[in-house]
Motif scaffolding. Sequence first.
Motif, PDB file in Angstrom:
ATOM      1  N   ASP A 108       0.876  -1.172   0.000  1.00 14.75           N
ATOM      2  CA  ASP A 108       0.000   0.000   0.000  1.00 14.75           C
ATOM      3  C   ASP A 108       0.912   1.220   0.000  1.00 14.75           C
ATOM      4  O   ASP A 108       2.075   1.144   0.322  1.00 14.75           O
ATOM      5  CB  ASP A 108      -0.970   0.000   1.190  1.00 14.75           C
ATOM      6  CG  ASP A 108      -0.274  -0.128   2.525  1.00 14.75           C
ATOM      7  OD1 ASP A 108       0.976  -0.154   2.575  1.00 14.75           O
ATOM      8  OD2 ASP A 108      -0.963  -0.196   3.546  1.00 14.75           O
ATOM      9  N   GLY A 109       0.407   2.319  -0.435  1.00 14.33           N
ATOM     10  CA  GLY A 109       1.255   3.508  -0.538  1.00 14.33           C
ATOM     11  C   GLY A 109       2.061   3.471  -1.826  1.00 14.33           C
ATOM     12  O   GLY A 109       1.817   2.671  -2.723  1.00 14.33           O
ATOM     13  N   THR A 110       3.050   4.347  -1.883  1.00 14.48           N
ATOM     14  CA  THR A 110       3.851   4.506  -3.096  1.00 14.48           C
ATOM     15  C   THR A 110       5.283   4.032  -2.875  1.00 14.48           C
ATOM     16  O   THR A 110       5.725   3.837  -1.746  1.00 14.48           O
ATOM     17  CB  THR A 110       3.901   5.987  -3.519  1.00 14.48           C
ATOM     18  OG1 THR A 110       4.651   6.721  -2.534  1.00 14.48           O
ATOM     19  CG2 THR A 110       2.509   6.582  -3.690  1.00 14.48           C
ATOM     20  N   GLU A 141       7.111   6.617  -0.735  1.00 11.85           N
ATOM     21  CA  GLU A 141       6.766   6.503   0.686  1.00 11.85           C
ATOM     22  C   GLU A 141       7.477   5.305   1.319  1.00 11.85           C
ATOM     23  O   GLU A 141       7.955   5.382   2.454  1.00 11.85           O
ATOM     24  CB  GLU A 141       5.254   6.361   0.865  1.00 11.85           C
ATOM     25  CG  GLU A 141       4.490   7.621   0.520  1.00 11.85           C
ATOM     26  CD  GLU A 141       2.987   7.411   0.416  1.00 11.85           C
ATOM     27  OE1 GLU A 141       2.270   8.420   0.565  1.00 11.85           O
ATOM     28  OE2 GLU A 141       2.529   6.268   0.189  1.00 11.85           O
TER      29      GLU A 141
END
Length: 129
Positions: free
Chosen positions: A76-78, A81
Motif C-alpha cells: 500500500d502507498g507509493t 513513501e
Amino acid sequence: MTSIIHNITVDARDSYEIATWWSKVLGHPLHPDDNPGDPECLIELPNGIRYLFITVPEDKDKELKNRLHLDLQPSDGTRDEEVERLLAIGATVFDDQRRADGTGWVTMRDPEGNEFCVERSAAERAATS
C-alpha cells in the motif's frame, strides 16, 4: 525429478539482528523459537516464502555486488513513501534510478549492506499503463 525453493537464505553477521530488521520491512514476525544470539532465524510469510538468516563468520564488510537480490513492491502507498519508511528504519540508498516520469526503482542496502530494490506499487503501475 524437480526441486522447490525451500528457503531464501541470507548470510549475516548477526542473524537475529538483521532478521528483526527484515521483519519490520516485511511486516511479519520472526519464528517464535528465534532469540538473540541464535545462529539461524526465520521469517515465514503467509504465501509460503521463507527467509532464513544465518550467522556466518565474516571479518569485514561485504564489498561485492549481490548476485541475487530482492525486489520489493509496496503493498500500500507509493514507492517513494516506502523508500522513506525504509530509510527511517536504517536502510540506505545505494543507487537511485527513479525517473521524472515516475518509472524506475531505488536500490537500497539493509543495515548489513545487502542490496535490494524498491519498485513502484501495483497502483502506481496501473496508473501509468
